[in-house]
Design a protein around this motif. Structure first.
Motif, mmCIF file in Angstrom:
data_model
loop_
_atom_site.group_PDB
_atom_site.id
_atom_site.type_symbol
_atom_site.label_atom_id
_atom_site.label_comp_id
_atom_site.label_asym_id
_atom_site.label_seq_id
_atom_site.Cartn_x
_atom_site.Cartn_y
_atom_site.Cartn_z
ATOM 1 N N ARG A 1 9.737 0.224 9.070
ATOM 2 C CA ARG A 1 11.191 0.447 9.043
ATOM 3 C C ARG A 1 11.724 0.561 10.464
ATOM 4 N NH1 ARG A 1 12.161 2.673 3.873
ATOM 5 N NH2 ARG A 1 11.348 1.004 2.577
ATOM 6 N N ASP B 1 13.309 11.402 1.850
ATOM 7 C CA ASP B 1 14.454 10.824 2.527
ATOM 8 C C ASP B 1 14.842 9.509 1.848
ATOM 9 O OD1 ASP B 1 16.470 10.490 4.293
ATOM 10 O OD2 ASP B 1 15.218 10.668 6.086
ATOM 11 N N VAL B 2 16.039 9.080 2.133
ATOM 12 C CA VAL B 2 16.517 7.797 1.649
ATOM 13 C C VAL B 2 15.505 6.717 2.054
ATOM 14 C CG1 VAL B 2 18.405 6.148 1.815
ATOM 15 C CG2 VAL B 2 18.863 8.583 2.075
ATOM 16 N N GLY B 3 15.052 5.945 1.086
ATOM 17 C CA GLY B 3 14.138 4.850 1.406
ATOM 18 C C GLY B 3 12.681 5.243 1.546
ATOM 19 N N ASN C 1 20.222 -1.246 -3.592
ATOM 20 C CA ASN C 1 19.231 -1.865 -2.722
ATOM 21 C C ASN C 1 19.526 -3.349 -2.492
ATOM 22 O OD1 ASN C 1 16.883 -1.973 -1.205
ATOM 23 N ND2 ASN C 1 15.607 -2.469 -2.982
ATOM 24 N N ARG D 1 17.150 -1.708 4.933
ATOM 25 C CA ARG D 1 16.175 -1.764 3.847
ATOM 26 C C ARG D 1 15.335 -3.029 3.905
ATOM 27 N NH1 ARG D 1 17.862 2.383 0.502
ATOM 28 N NH2 ARG D 1 16.598 1.795 -1.278
ATOM 29 N N LYS E 1 10.612 6.730 -3.496
ATOM 30 C CA LYS E 1 10.406 7.642 -4.624
ATOM 31 C C LYS E 1 10.204 6.876 -5.930
ATOM 32 C CE LYS E 1 14.233 9.873 -3.454
ATOM 33 N NZ LYS E 1 14.597 9.631 -2.043
ATOM 34 N N THR E 2 10.881 5.720 -6.032
ATOM 35 C CA THR E 2 10.863 5.000 -7.303
ATOM 36 C C THR E 2 9.455 4.616 -7.746
ATOM 37 O OG1 THR E 2 12.889 4.011 -6.459
ATOM 38 C CG2 THR E 2 12.069 3.202 -8.566
ATOM 39 N N ALA F 1 0.857 -1.188 0.000
ATOM 40 C CA ALA F 1 0.000 0.000 0.000
ATOM 41 C C ALA F 1 0.893 1.238 0.000
ATOM 42 C CB ALA F 1 -0.886 -0.010 1.234
ATOM 43 N N LEU F 2 0.491 2.249 -0.749
ATOM 44 C CA LEU F 2 1.291 3.477 -0.762
ATOM 45 C C LEU F 2 1.171 4.198 0.579
ATOM 46 C CD1 LEU F 2 0.560 5.095 -4.255
ATOM 47 C CD2 LEU F 2 2.423 3.558 -3.598
HETATM 48 P P1 ADP Z 1 14.209 5.970 -2.433
HETATM 49 O O1 ADP Z 1 13.204 7.010 -2.094
HETATM 50 O O2 ADP Z 1 15.395 6.031 -1.520
HETATM 51 O O3 ADP Z 1 14.574 5.948 -3.873
HETATM 52 P P2 ADP Z 1 13.068 3.420 -3.027
HETATM 53 O O4 ADP Z 1 12.108 3.901 -4.035
HETATM 54 O O5 ADP Z 1 14.272 2.721 -3.505
HETATM 55 O O6 ADP Z 1 13.495 4.596 -2.053
HETATM 56 O O7 ADP Z 1 12.265 2.514 -2.002
HETATM 57 C C1 ADP Z 1 12.924 1.878 -0.939
HETATM 58 C C2 ADP Z 1 12.302 0.556 -0.624
HETATM 59 O O8 ADP Z 1 11.021 0.717 -0.051
HETATM 60 C C3 ADP Z 1 12.097 -0.311 -1.849
HETATM 61 O O9 ADP Z 1 12.457 -1.629 -1.528
HETATM 62 C C4 ADP Z 1 10.609 -0.184 -2.114
HETATM 63 O O10 ADP Z 1 10.097 -1.321 -2.741
HETATM 64 C C5 ADP Z 1 10.047 -0.028 -0.732
HETATM 65 N N1 ADP Z 1 8.789 0.714 -0.669
HETATM 66 C C6 ADP Z 1 8.473 1.836 -1.344
HETATM 67 N N2 ADP Z 1 7.260 2.280 -1.021
HETATM 68 C C7 ADP Z 1 6.775 1.424 -0.095
HETATM 69 C C8 ADP Z 1 5.545 1.340 0.646
HETATM 70 N N3 ADP Z 1 4.584 2.244 0.492
HETATM 71 N N4 ADP Z 1 5.404 0.326 1.512
HETATM 72 C C9 ADP Z 1 6.390 -0.580 1.682
HETATM 73 N N5 ADP Z 1 7.558 -0.572 1.019
HETATM 74 C C10 ADP Z 1 7.755 0.423 0.135
#
Ligand code: ADP
Ligand code: MG
Length: 686
Positions: A440, A285-287, A544, A573, A290-291, A256-257
């Motif tokens: 986290r 922030d890191v993690g 990652n 992570r 954003k992707t 879920a977002l």
């Molecule tokens: P960053 O913002 O540092 O680029 P990432 O997009 O790499 O972060 O996401 C970090 C990790 O968190 C990835 O493994 C991703 O699949 C996971 N993630 C992202 N959004 C969620 C969410 N809403 N719930 C759980 N895990 C998530």
């Protein structure tokens, strides 16, 4: 003023006009009626004013060491004065037996106090002891002093200017309602009071007004760039959210977002549905995830028949994005490809053709994407990941790949302090993701020294025995030309001595490696085939490996705060508790100790960014643009946060109501902006 001194003022202080002189503000004021005793001088004394009778003066030393030394005496003691420059001039004016009033900075030479290049005038006792008179002290240069343009002379010039100025010469540029509401001093009053205040309070009031003006004008300019770009650049119109998005969102989204992700997605959706080009900075922030936000936006582009590209700063990161996104997209029927510097020619040709005939929907890559030869059928959405590695020009090059410029989403690697973002990126629209996905665990961060190394190694061993993986990070020592990997290779040997090869597998990674070796080594770590990764900061961005639970950072004092934070973001992570060990040398500076402390105290990237800004100032923060945006004369985005917030609020409000500045009350502002045109590089931003 004669032409010689005039020229020197231009060269040394860039004072060309009366206006420049007015904007050469004093760096402090001193109370001219307060004359200190020479015996008051101690090791803490900085600037001081004393009066005394000149005892003697003489030239001493040879060549470079040549200087003029003099002694003055009051009824409490003697003080040495010294001049290294402009000696012949000073020699001419000094007279033994005369009483002088002296102002200057005290330095210590062999334990004895000394005043170098004092401002000096003949002491008139009747002037002293009267009502407070705050004399402005201006910065000047040795060359100017040698020509008699010391702080005092500049003060005289400025004073002279004020005697000739009429109030109308300094035109108000702020709207009346803002002045009233914020109780700001009028502009002409503020200028005078900033130079020649009656008292401290008046001075502070003046400075507040002038700082507000500076920040407000900057915010107005940024907002104008932002709004005008909205108007000028027609953008791709994403009319709908269609099957690609909905299908993915409902059936394939692995989690879920977070609310922050939803909010930002909504902002992007709104932007892309308006027919204007989006230019949005996504701070998270890191993690923070954003992707996935980027991917969901790219799906909306696909729903509207547009292609997207995602540009990453390193090959490793591009690779990881490609693998991750390919996996997520596997049920969608969309095509995604990877294009980097090391893509083989044949594949490259295929990709270039596929982009042109629209059989490829998404392309992930590095700088290679910017090259001319990479052309799209209809590029609609561009994501720039880990923004600070890319220059403005590089981003602009991406837009040019379509007739109508694509929407641009720029994502930061680590947060930027709000005040910095407001000024350096105020021309972009701006989203913040201030929430981490649930579950986290904070990373426990500790600092250790060399003596504690074997304990650290034991700890790493215990984690590996639990099935986890570990990073060892070494700083890169950049010599003038070649990059030196000695630290890394020595580190590798050291790690090997604790983790013998028959028991452990160790991988190594650094920037100078051939791309395919890098990839193999990285892959070995990702797959879990090796337990330990010894690397330089190439590992820093994005990588990652959720099973990695320990990071040991060697010579941690050599890294910057945002870099440490970004590095640390490589662990924590997965679902396991993670650790970061900062190994520091014995010779850390106070500042580096403070950096390490902050790292041990908090995991919050926004807090760390604020602290980084405080410690280093805006000029050095990674990811800030070298633009006029941060060159303030009086204001500081570190110390004047409140004024900046006010300025932004008022600027946005004003432009929301009157974007063309046609209301009467806004005419002074409009005229001022026009009079300043071409004087800054503002129009070049973006
Ligand atoms: P960053 O913002 O540092 O680029 P990432 O997009 O790499 O972060 O996401 C970090 C990790 O968190 C990835 O493994 C991703 O699949 C996971 N993630 C992202 N959004 C969620 C969410 N809403 N719930 C759980 N895990 C998530
Ligand atoms: Mg990322």
């Amino acid at each position: 003023m004669g032409p010689l001194r005039g020229d020197l003022l231009k060269k040394e202080l860039e004072i060309f006009t009366f206006g420049d002189l007015l904007n050469h503000f004093p760096f402090r004021h001193i109370d001219k009626t307060a004359v200190a005793k020479i015996s008051d001088i101690n090791f803490k004394t900085e600037y001081i004013q004393v009066a005394g009778r000149l005892q003697w003066f003489e030239l001493v030393g040879e060549k470079q060491g040549r200087r003029l030394v003099a002694h003055i005496k009051d009824n409490t003691g003697e003080l040495e004065l010294v001049w290294f420059k402009g000696i012949s001039y000073v020699e001419k004016i000094l007279e033994v037996g005369v009483d002088y009033l002296l102002f200057g900075k005290i330095g210590f030479f062999n334990g004895k106090p000394q005043m170098a290049h004092p401002d000096l005038e003949i002491f008139l006792p009747q002037k002293a002891g009267g009502k407070i008179f705050l004399e402005p002290i201006y910065s000047t240069t040795e060359k100017l002093k040698a020509r008699g343009l010391n702080a005092k002379a500049i003060s005289k010039l400025t004073h002279q200017l004020f005697t000739q100025l009429q109030p109308k010469d300094i035109i108000e540029n702020l709207p009346n309602d803002i002045l009233k509401k914020l109780q700001l001093m009028e502009r002409n009053v503020a200028y005078r009071a900033a130079h020649f205040p009656i008292d401290e309070q008046e001075f502070e009031f003046a400075i507040k007004r002038l700082k507000f003006e500076e920040l407000f004008i900057a915010q107005v300019r940024l907002a104008l760039v932002r709004i005008q770009r909205h108007k000028a650049f027609k953008g791709v119109l994403f009319v709908k959210v269609g099957d690609y998005f909905n299908n993915f969102y409902n059936n394939h989204l692995p989690f879920a977002l977070t609310n922050a992700q939803k909010r930002v997605l909504k902002e992007i959706r709104t932007d892309t549905a308006r027919g204007y080009q989006m230019n949005r900075l996504l701070q998270g922030d890191v993690g923070s995830g954003k992707t996935i936000v980027a991917l969901l936006s790219m799906l909306i582009a696909a729903d509207n028949g547009y292609q997207s590209c995602l540009m990453a700063p390193t090959e490793i990161l591009a690779q990881q994005h490609y693998i991750g996104l390919t996996d997520l997209l596997k049920e969608t029927g969309l095509t995604i490809r990877l294009l980097t510097g090391s893509t083989k020619i044949k594949e490259r040709r295929e990709i270039l053709t596929g982009l042109l005939d629209d059989t490829i929907h998404f392309v992930v890559g590095t700088h290679a994407l910017i090259e001319e030869v990479v052309q799209f059928k209809n590029l609609g959405f561009v994501v720039v990941d880990e923004q600070h590695r890319f220059g403005v020009a590089q981003r602009a090059a991406l837009w040019k790949k379509a007739v109508v410029p694509p929407h641009v989403l720029v994502m930061t690697a680590t947060p930027i302090p709000r005040t910095l973002a407001m000024t350096a990126y105020g021309d972009l629209d701006y989203s913040v993701m201030d929430e981490l996905p649930p579950g986290r665990k904070p990373i426990t961060t500790v600092t250790r020294n060399e003596m504690q190394r074997s304990k650290v190694m034991e700890f790493v061993k215990s984690e590996i025995e639990l099935g986890r993986q570990a990073y060892f990070i070494y700083p890169l020592i950049e010599e003038s030309e070649k990059v030196n990997y000695e630290d890394l290779t020595q580190g590798y040997e050291q790690v090997k001595s604790y983790f013998p090869e028959h028991q452990y597998t160790i991988s190594m990674l650094h920037g100078k490696m051939k791309a395919d070796l890098k990839e193999t080594n990285m892959q070995r770590f990702v797959s879990g085939e090796c337990q330990i990764m010894v690397a330089t900061t190439v590992i820093e961005v994005g990588v990652n490996v959720p099973n990695a639970s320990v990071m040991v950072i060697e010579s941690a004092e050599k890294f910057g705060l945002s870099q440490l934070h970004q590095l640390r973001g490589r662990v924590g992570r997965g679902s396991e508790k993670s650790y970061c060990v900062l190994i520091t040398g014995s010779k850390s500076s106070v500042e580096s100790k403070e950096r390490i402390n902050i790292m041990c105290q908090t995991n919050d990237g926004f807090k760390i960014a604020e602290k980084d800004l405080e410690l280093r100032g805006p000029g050095d923060i990674e990811g800030t643009r070298q633009s006029g945006a941060l060159n303030f004369k009086l204001a500081s985005i570190v110390d004047d946060k409140e004024i900046l917030e006010m300025a932004k609020f008022e600027a946005d409000k004003l432009l929301n109501n009157d974007i063309d500045l046609i209301e009467d009350k806004n005419l002074p502002l409009k005229n001022y902006l026009q009079s300043q045109k071409g004087k800054t590089g503002w129009s070049k931003i973006s």
